[in-house]
Write a protein that holds these residues in place. Structure first.
Motif, PDB file in Angstrom:
ATOM      1  N   ILE A  39       0.873  -1.184   0.000  1.00 43.94           N
ATOM      2  CA  ILE A  39       0.000   0.000   0.000  1.00 43.94           C
ATOM      3  C   ILE A  39       0.906   1.229   0.000  1.00 43.94           C
ATOM      4  CG2 ILE A  39      -1.616   1.372   1.395  1.00 43.94           C
ATOM      5  CD1 ILE A  39      -1.760  -2.246   2.029  1.00 43.94           C
ATOM      6  N   HIS A  40       0.553   2.213  -0.813  1.00 40.84           N
ATOM      7  CA  HIS A  40       1.409   3.406  -0.830  1.00 40.84           C
ATOM      8  C   HIS A  40       0.604   4.686  -0.703  1.00 40.84           C
ATOM      9  CE1 HIS A  40       0.447   4.674  -4.981  1.00 40.84           C
ATOM     10  NE2 HIS A  40       0.336   3.388  -5.233  1.00 40.84           N
ATOM     11  N   GLY A  41       1.249   5.690  -0.111  1.00 47.13           N
ATOM     12  CA  GLY A  41       0.689   7.033  -0.038  1.00 47.13           C
ATOM     13  C   GLY A  41       1.199   7.846  -1.214  1.00 47.13           C
ATOM     14  N   GLY A  42       1.410   9.119  -0.978  1.00 45.80           N
ATOM     15  CA  GLY A  42       1.932   9.971  -2.034  1.00 45.80           C
ATOM     16  C   GLY A  42       1.552  11.430  -1.886  1.00 45.80           C
ATOM     17  N   GLY A  43       1.252  11.818  -0.650  1.00 47.88           N
ATOM     18  CA  GLY A  43       0.774  13.178  -0.385  1.00 47.88           C
ATOM     19  C   GLY A  43       1.698  14.279  -0.887  1.00 47.88           C
ATOM     20  N   SER A  51       0.477  22.510  -6.560  1.00 48.82           N
ATOM     21  CA  SER A  51       1.171  23.794  -6.619  1.00 48.82           C
ATOM     22  C   SER A  51       1.485  24.174  -8.069  1.00 48.82           C
ATOM     23  CB  SER A  51       2.422  23.710  -5.735  1.00 48.82           C
ATOM     24  OG  SER A  51       3.399  24.593  -6.185  1.00 48.82           O
ATOM     25  N   ARG A  52       1.946  23.206  -8.876  1.00 47.52           N
ATOM     26  CA  ARG A  52       2.230  23.484 -10.298  1.00 47.52           C
ATOM     27  C   ARG A  52       0.973  23.900 -11.045  1.00 47.52           C
ATOM     28  NH1 ARG A  52       5.246  18.671 -13.168  1.00 47.52           N
ATOM     29  NH2 ARG A  52       5.295  20.162 -14.890  1.00 47.52           N
ATOM     30  N   LEU A  53      -0.188  23.366 -10.611  1.00 46.26           N
ATOM     31  CA  LEU A  53      -1.451  23.670 -11.299  1.00 46.26           C
ATOM     32  C   LEU A  53      -2.168  24.869 -10.684  1.00 46.26           C
ATOM     33  CD1 LEU A  53      -2.798  20.039 -11.836  1.00 46.26           C
ATOM     34  CD2 LEU A  53      -2.012  21.609 -13.616  1.00 46.26           C
ATOM     35  N   GLY A  54      -1.543  25.462  -9.661  1.00 51.92           N
ATOM     36  CA  GLY A  54      -2.163  26.611  -9.010  1.00 51.92           C
ATOM     37  C   GLY A  54      -3.411  26.246  -8.208  1.00 51.92           C
ATOM     38  N   VAL A  55      -3.459  25.001  -7.731  1.00 49.00           N
ATOM     39  CA  VAL A  55      -4.597  24.568  -6.894  1.00 49.00           C
ATOM     40  C   VAL A  55      -4.145  24.582  -5.433  1.00 49.00           C
ATOM     41  CG1 VAL A  55      -6.103  22.609  -6.329  1.00 49.00           C
ATOM     42  CG2 VAL A  55      -5.634  23.169  -8.728  1.00 49.00           C
ATOM     43  N   LYS A  56      -4.978  25.182  -4.600  1.00 47.58           N
ATOM     44  CA  LYS A  56      -4.618  25.342  -3.186  1.00 47.58           C
ATOM     45  C   LYS A  56      -4.664  24.003  -2.447  1.00 47.58           C
ATOM     46  CE  LYS A  56      -7.107  27.338   0.152  1.00 47.58           C
ATOM     47  NZ  LYS A  56      -8.088  28.273   0.751  1.00 47.58           N
ATOM     48  N   THR A  57      -3.645  23.750  -1.619  1.00 51.65           N
ATOM     49  CA  THR A  57      -3.642  22.563  -0.762  1.00 51.65           C
ATOM     50  C   THR A  57      -3.901  23.007   0.665  1.00 51.65           C
ATOM     51  OG1 THR A  57      -2.070  21.375  -2.149  1.00 51.65           O
ATOM     52  CG2 THR A  57      -2.251  20.660   0.139  1.00 51.65           C
ATOM     53  N   GLU A  58      -4.918  22.404   1.277  1.00 50.03           N
ATOM     54  CA  GLU A  58      -5.241  22.768   2.650  1.00 50.03           C
ATOM     55  C   GLU A  58      -5.241  21.511   3.506  1.00 50.03           C
ATOM     56  OE1 GLU A  58      -8.844  25.151   4.941  1.00 50.03           O
ATOM     57  OE2 GLU A  58      -8.965  24.826   2.782  1.00 50.03           O
ATOM     58  N   MET A  59      -4.471  21.521   4.591  1.00 53.65           N
ATOM     59  CA  MET A  59      -4.381  20.346   5.456  1.00 53.65           C
ATOM     60  C   MET A  59      -4.902  20.726   6.841  1.00 53.65           C
ATOM     61  SD  MET A  59      -2.522  18.208   3.404  1.00 53.65           S
ATOM     62  CE  MET A  59      -1.595  17.007   4.345  1.00 53.65           C
ATOM     63  N   ASP A  61      -4.814  18.917  10.659  1.00 55.86           N
ATOM     64  CA  ASP A  61      -4.281  17.783  11.419  1.00 55.86           C
ATOM     65  C   ASP A  61      -3.659  16.736  10.498  1.00 55.86           C
ATOM     66  OD1 ASP A  61      -5.118  18.997  13.747  1.00 55.86           O
ATOM     67  OD2 ASP A  61      -7.017  17.904  13.818  1.00 55.86           O
ATOM     68  N   GLY A  62      -2.925  17.187   9.506  1.00 54.79           N
ATOM     69  CA  GLY A  62      -2.226  16.265   8.606  1.00 54.79           C
ATOM     70  C   GLY A  62      -3.129  15.606   7.575  1.00 54.79           C
ATOM     71  N   ARG A  63      -4.411  15.980   7.559  1.00 50.08           N
ATOM     72  CA  ARG A  63      -5.342  15.382   6.584  1.00 50.08           C
ATOM     73  C   ARG A  63      -5.660  16.414   5.515  1.00 50.08           C
ATOM     74  NH1 ARG A  63      -6.855   9.824   8.384  1.00 50.08           N
ATOM     75  NH2 ARG A  63      -5.357   9.695  10.055  1.00 50.08           N
ATOM     76  N   ARG A  64      -5.686  15.963   4.274  1.00 50.58           N
ATOM     77  CA  ARG A  64      -5.912  16.836   3.137  1.00 50.58           C
ATOM     78  C   ARG A  64      -7.396  17.154   2.965  1.00 50.58           C
ATOM     79  NH1 ARG A  64      -2.334  17.359  -1.201  1.00 50.58           N
ATOM     80  NH2 ARG A  64      -1.184  15.814  -0.008  1.00 50.58           N
ATOM     81  N   ILE A  65      -7.714  18.440   2.875  1.00 53.87           N
ATOM     82  CA  ILE A  65      -9.074  18.839   2.527  1.00 53.87           C
ATOM     83  C   ILE A  65      -9.176  18.629   1.016  1.00 53.87           C
ATOM     84  CG2 ILE A  65     -10.771  20.716   2.517  1.00 53.87           C
ATOM     85  CD1 ILE A  65      -9.938  19.953   5.339  1.00 53.87           C
ATOM     86  N   THR A  66     -10.076  17.744   0.598  1.00 55.99           N
ATOM     87  CA  THR A  66     -10.064  17.289  -0.788  1.00 55.99           C
ATOM     88  C   THR A  66     -11.231  17.882  -1.585  1.00 55.99           C
ATOM     89  OG1 THR A  66      -9.028  15.255   0.031  1.00 55.99           O
ATOM     90  CG2 THR A  66      -9.791  15.246  -2.239  1.00 55.99           C
ATOM     91  N   SER A  67     -10.965  19.015  -2.214  1.00 57.53           N
ATOM     92  CA  SER A  67     -11.940  19.635  -3.119  1.00 57.53           C
ATOM     93  C   SER A  67     -12.008  18.801  -4.392  1.00 57.53           C
ATOM     94  CB  SER A  67     -11.477  21.053  -3.470  1.00 57.53           C
ATOM     95  OG  SER A  67     -10.281  20.965  -4.228  1.00 57.53           O
ATOM     96  N   ALA A  68     -12.946  19.131  -5.283  1.00 59.07           N
ATOM     97  CA  ALA A  68     -13.046  18.404  -6.560  1.00 59.07           C
ATOM     98  C   ALA A  68     -11.719  18.490  -7.325  1.00 59.07           C
ATOM     99  CB  ALA A  68     -14.197  18.953  -7.392  1.00 59.07           C
ATOM    100  N   ASP A  69     -11.112  19.683  -7.345  1.00 61.37           N
ATOM    101  CA  ASP A  69      -9.826  19.847  -8.032  1.00 61.37           C
ATOM    102  C   ASP A  69      -8.726  19.011  -7.366  1.00 61.37           C
ATOM    103  OD1 ASP A  69     -10.844  21.533  -9.902  1.00 61.37           O
ATOM    104  OD2 ASP A  69     -10.044  23.386  -9.019  1.00 61.37           O
ATOM    105  N   ASN A  70      -8.725  19.007  -6.031  1.00 61.35           N
ATOM    106  CA  ASN A  70      -7.723  18.215  -5.309  1.00 61.35           C
ATOM    107  C   ASN A  70      -7.909  16.723  -5.559  1.00 61.35           C
ATOM    108  OD1 ASN A  70      -7.878  20.640  -2.827  1.00 61.35           O
ATOM    109  ND2 ASN A  70      -5.932  19.984  -3.682  1.00 61.35           N
ATOM    110  N   LEU A  71      -9.169  16.307  -5.664  1.00 57.05           N
ATOM    111  CA  LEU A  71      -9.436  14.888  -5.915  1.00 57.05           C
ATOM    112  C   LEU A  71      -8.840  14.462  -7.262  1.00 57.05           C
ATOM    113  CD1 LEU A  71     -10.825  12.249  -4.937  1.00 57.05           C
ATOM    114  CD2 LEU A  71     -12.792  12.927  -6.329  1.00 57.05           C
TER     115      LEU A  71
END
Lengths: 260, 260
Positions: A39-43, A51-59, A61-71
């Protein structure tokens, strides 16, 4: 009848993001005898692509808030680039790897996490792992390689924490196999003193875990990992190890073993 | 003994890029009886992602020059986003889809195309399809969903034309099944007169194909597609159809059938 042994190993960013470390791990993993699952991650890669696509990353407690773009980014990175790099890397060493999200062969179904205090977006909590299907693959001599993506059986993909997937898959397989779960870690194991890398706690049982949790003796990031470990132990998993990557080829090195 | 029928269908950009068309196709495809295999392209999505990432896309005769950066984009798009969208979309309709690149379970091995007049970069020409492994999946009730990515069994992934993958997979399965190969097309079929969408050539045999090719009566883009069709027919495939997406639910609509 004695159950056959099954190794379930989980690797994260410290291995995946380092080309040489990954190659070396995959070589060692491919040599591990008997049926096995990776099993692998890859955060970190997902964050870089965002970041390259200009999409905001919001974490939180170490968990990613996953918008449609982030998904989309998560699926491209985890199920695409990383999963296939790992699968082809294992094939090189004659390990017959098969990359999977939860949607593939419907192996892991999840529910969208309800928005309570925090709305995590397209994050899924595992509700079912098809141990029977996974066993079918193992019996064909296949090594399943899971990325941290699940689905709801209704056309929606989700981002799901890789440590949790490892714990859930290991538990589901516990009915069929004697499972040992190995969380590959950047350090030697769980540390007694975070400033002393040699202070590895070699054995943690449920009592010690409760004590460590209640006295806040271990770092915040470690707590959900330990929770996943004890969840697995309470659901059919025989042994859990938190250890450095080298543990895959030498299980006598210093590491942390968890048991009930 | 009479062989069991197998449907091998290939979809391209006109379906994949249109959310409603894709949903509708997947619903119809999931209803098709008996064992089946889906192959998909995704070039337009790859080009879009490349553009967002500032990576140059270069095409020669409709074929993508695949630099290392382009290969990453191809793998993220084809094996990640598109393949998993399709797999989860099929699961919604109870079609037990399993997404595959050639690296997964080592099903399609390719050689890097030698740089002769053109250096296509990381483009692979198929050298082996493991019909036995694919048959094993079909017998488990699984519907394999192939994206246009292969590998060399030595850790290298390749971009491989989806039409070619469809032809090669169909041919490999011809030993085990009575295969019909369906290329899903934006038009009704191959046109006699490119300006008249109703001028569908309903039957093309080898003689007609040679004639069409030699008299330059059909468009340049159609020629490699027809070549893939006749390659498949010459290697065990029973029938090839070039038709609109609606053919999946109604095989009596006007379309092109190819035979030797």
């Amino acid at each position: 009848m004695k159950k056959q042994k099954l190794l379930v190993a989980k690797i994260g960013g410290n291995i995946i993001e380092d080309k040489n470390a990954l190659e070396s791990f995959l070589k060692d993993f491919s040599k591990a005898k008997g049926p096995k699952i990776l099993i692998h991650g890859g955060g970190k890669s997902a964050t870089k692509l965002a970041s390259r696509l200009g999409v905001k990353t919001e974490m939180i407690d170490g968990r990613r808030i996953t918008s449609a773009d982030n998904l989309e980014i998560v699926v491209m990175t985890y199920a695409g680039l990383l999963n296939k790099t790992i699968v082809s890397g294992l094939q090189k060493y004659n390990c017959n790897a098969l990359g999977l999200t939860g949607a593939d062969a419907n192996v892991i179904v999840a529910d969208k996490r309800p928005a309570q205090f925090v709305d995590y977006g397209y994050v899924g909590d595992v509700t079912n792992v098809s141990g029977k299907t996974i066993k079918g693959f193992l019996e064909l001599g296949i090594t399943p390689v899971f990325c941290a993506v699940t689905h709801d059986k209704n056309g929606q993909l989700f981002n799901t924490n890789a440590d949790t997937i490892a714990s859930e898959v290991a538990s589901a397989m516990g009915t069929h196999y004697e499972v040992s779960l190995f969380y590959c870690f950047e350090l030697q194991g769980v540390l007694e003193n975070i400033d002393d890398k040699e202070s590895v706690i070699e054995c943690i049982d449920l009592e010690r875990y409760t004590e460590l949790r209640d006295t806040e003796a271990i770092s915040d990031g470690m707590l959900p990992k330990l929770k996943n470990c004890f969840d697995a132990l309470q659901k059919n998993v025989r042994k859990v190890h938190i250890a450095n990557a080298d543990f895959i080829k030498d299980n006598t090195i210093k590491h942390t073993t968890l048991s009930l």
